[in-house]
Scaffold this motif. Structure first.
Motif, mmCIF file in Angstrom:
data_model
loop_
_atom_site.group_PDB
_atom_site.id
_atom_site.type_symbol
_atom_site.label_atom_id
_atom_site.label_comp_id
_atom_site.label_asym_id
_atom_site.label_seq_id
_atom_site.Cartn_x
_atom_site.Cartn_y
_atom_site.Cartn_z
ATOM 1 N N ILE A 211 -3.558 8.781 4.747
ATOM 2 C CA ILE A 211 -3.668 7.431 5.298
ATOM 3 C C ILE A 211 -3.030 7.368 6.679
ATOM 4 C CG2 ILE A 211 -3.728 6.287 3.047
ATOM 5 C CD1 ILE A 211 -0.733 5.692 3.384
ATOM 6 N N ILE B 204 -2.119 -0.248 5.249
ATOM 7 C CA ILE B 204 -2.832 0.989 5.572
ATOM 8 C C ILE B 204 -3.908 0.676 6.602
ATOM 9 C CG2 ILE B 204 -4.306 2.828 4.649
ATOM 10 C CD1 ILE B 204 -2.840 2.494 1.989
ATOM 11 N N ASP C 182 -7.131 6.601 -4.495
ATOM 12 C CA ASP C 182 -8.262 5.687 -4.370
ATOM 13 C C ASP C 182 -8.251 4.611 -5.448
ATOM 14 O OD1 ASP C 182 -9.097 7.179 -2.222
ATOM 15 O OD2 ASP C 182 -10.507 8.389 -3.392
ATOM 16 N N SER D 65 -5.982 2.906 8.037
ATOM 17 C CA SER D 65 -7.184 3.683 7.770
ATOM 18 C C SER D 65 -6.934 4.608 6.584
ATOM 19 C CB SER D 65 -7.581 4.500 9.000
ATOM 20 O OG SER D 65 -8.761 5.234 8.772
ATOM 21 N N ASP D 66 -7.902 4.662 5.668
ATOM 22 C CA ASP D 66 -7.832 5.544 4.508
ATOM 23 C C ASP D 66 -8.757 6.727 4.771
ATOM 24 O OD1 ASP D 66 -7.869 6.829 2.082
ATOM 25 O OD2 ASP D 66 -8.166 5.019 0.889
ATOM 26 N N SER E 47 -4.021 -2.056 -4.002
ATOM 27 C CA SER E 47 -3.662 -2.617 -2.706
ATOM 28 C C SER E 47 -3.737 -1.578 -1.589
ATOM 29 C CB SER E 47 -2.238 -3.181 -2.748
ATOM 30 O OG SER E 47 -1.845 -3.642 -1.467
ATOM 31 N N LYS E 48 -4.324 -1.982 -0.485
ATOM 32 C CA LYS E 48 -4.355 -1.156 0.720
ATOM 33 C C LYS E 48 -3.541 -1.821 1.834
ATOM 34 C CE LYS E 48 -7.283 1.857 -1.013
ATOM 35 N NZ LYS E 48 -6.929 3.269 -1.257
ATOM 36 N N GLU E 49 -2.699 -2.763 1.439
ATOM 37 C CA GLU E 49 -1.906 -3.504 2.425
ATOM 38 C C GLU E 49 -1.043 -2.556 3.253
ATOM 39 O OE1 GLU E 49 1.876 -6.582 2.570
ATOM 40 O OE2 GLU E 49 0.644 -6.507 0.756
ATOM 41 N N GLY F 232 0.791 -1.221 0.000
ATOM 42 C CA GLY F 232 0.000 0.000 0.000
ATOM 43 C C GLY F 232 0.823 1.270 0.000
#
Length: 277
Positions: free
Chosen positions: A259, A250, A242, A252-253, A246-248, A212
């Motif tokens: 982040i 993270i 956005d 909280s967005d 991948s948000k790996e 992320g």
């Protein structure tokens, strides 16, 4: 709608590890020529949300501008001068090794390619000001006038400490640069706790510990919560973040590139921190 394959290609080519920081933007926008003659540089004051990096690898500058807008917006209002006259030039005061210079940007029409520079302002919903594009064009002039600064004239490569030095007139260029590996956890908390009043930028390694985080990229520091063991940072890509697959890593967005990550992720993914002043 962007495909996962396209996003993966973006991430693969986003940054290249070299002596000078370089990276591209997450999306390609159409070119535009935008007449800003009757638009203000900002509405009330500059805001970090107004930074949306285009296709040139100038994350070092965009992250620095965003952090100044967040922690010290009056500085931008002090060095940027807009007479609001259709035929007049906006002037920007920037420094090279402590020596001041004034750079003029034509505002009617202000033309810039959104494939290269920050996204054109959107006033349709009371949106952002013109100042990011004006500042970038002033930095292009600074790079041309002072090749010794080693800033590419197309802004594709640079360091946050050079951006801060140019905006604040700092002569001790590396005095604000610290390697994270040499800082204790307490020192990191102490430094990041000042982010609301002292502009700060962090740069990632070529191989961040989580997917992320963008490699070889600059982020603005927004703040930290030592009790929770977290830091808040912002990617200068802004809303385009956005689109990342991948948000790996993270936790909280918060939107618009902001982040929250853990201290462990921060230490394993970032190499250095730079502050203004």
């Amino acid at each position: 709608m962007l495909s996962r394959t396209f996003i993966s290609l973006i991430l693969a080519t986003a940054c290249s590890a070299s002596v000078v920081r370089r990276e591209s933007a997450p999306i390609a926008l159409p070119s535009s020529v935008w007449d800003g003659s009757q638009r203000p540089l900002w509405i009330n004051q500059p805001r970090l949300e107004e930074i949306g990096q285009g296709g040139v690898g100038d994350c070092w500058l965009d992250a620095a501008m965003a952090s100044v807008a967040y922690a010290d917006p009056t500085r931008l209002m002090y060095i940027m001068h807009d007479p609001m006259s259709k035929d007049a030039m906006v002037t920007v005061d920037l420094w090279a090794y402590g020596q001041p210079g004034t750079y003029s940007v034509k505002k009617d029409p202000i033309a810039f390619n959104t494939l290269q520079y920050s996204v054109a302002p959107d006033y349709s919903s009371g949106g952002s000001g013109l100042w990011p594009a004006v500042m970038e064009l002033a930095f292009k002039q600074l790079a041309h006038a002072h090749p010794e600064l080693e800033i590419a004239e197309n802004l594709n490569g640079g360091y946050a400490w050079r951006a801060f030095a140019a905006m604040y007139g700092t002569t001790d260029l590396l005095g604000s640069f610290e390697e994270l590996s040499k800082l204790t956890d307490d020192a990191i908390w102490a430094r990041c706790s000042l982010a609301s009043t002292q502009p700060q930028v962090v740069e990632t390694t070529a191989t961040p510990s989580v997917k992320g985080i963008i490699p070889t990229h600059a982020y603005s520091v927004i703040g930290c919560d030592q009790n929770a063991g977290t830091l808040t940072i912002r990617n200068p890509w802004g809303k385009a973040v956005d689109l990342l697959a991948s948000k790996e890593g993270i936790l909280s967005d918060l939107g618009n590139g902001k982040i929250i990550i853990s201290l462990d992720t921060f230490k394993a993914s970032f190499s250095d921190i730079t502050h203004a002043g």
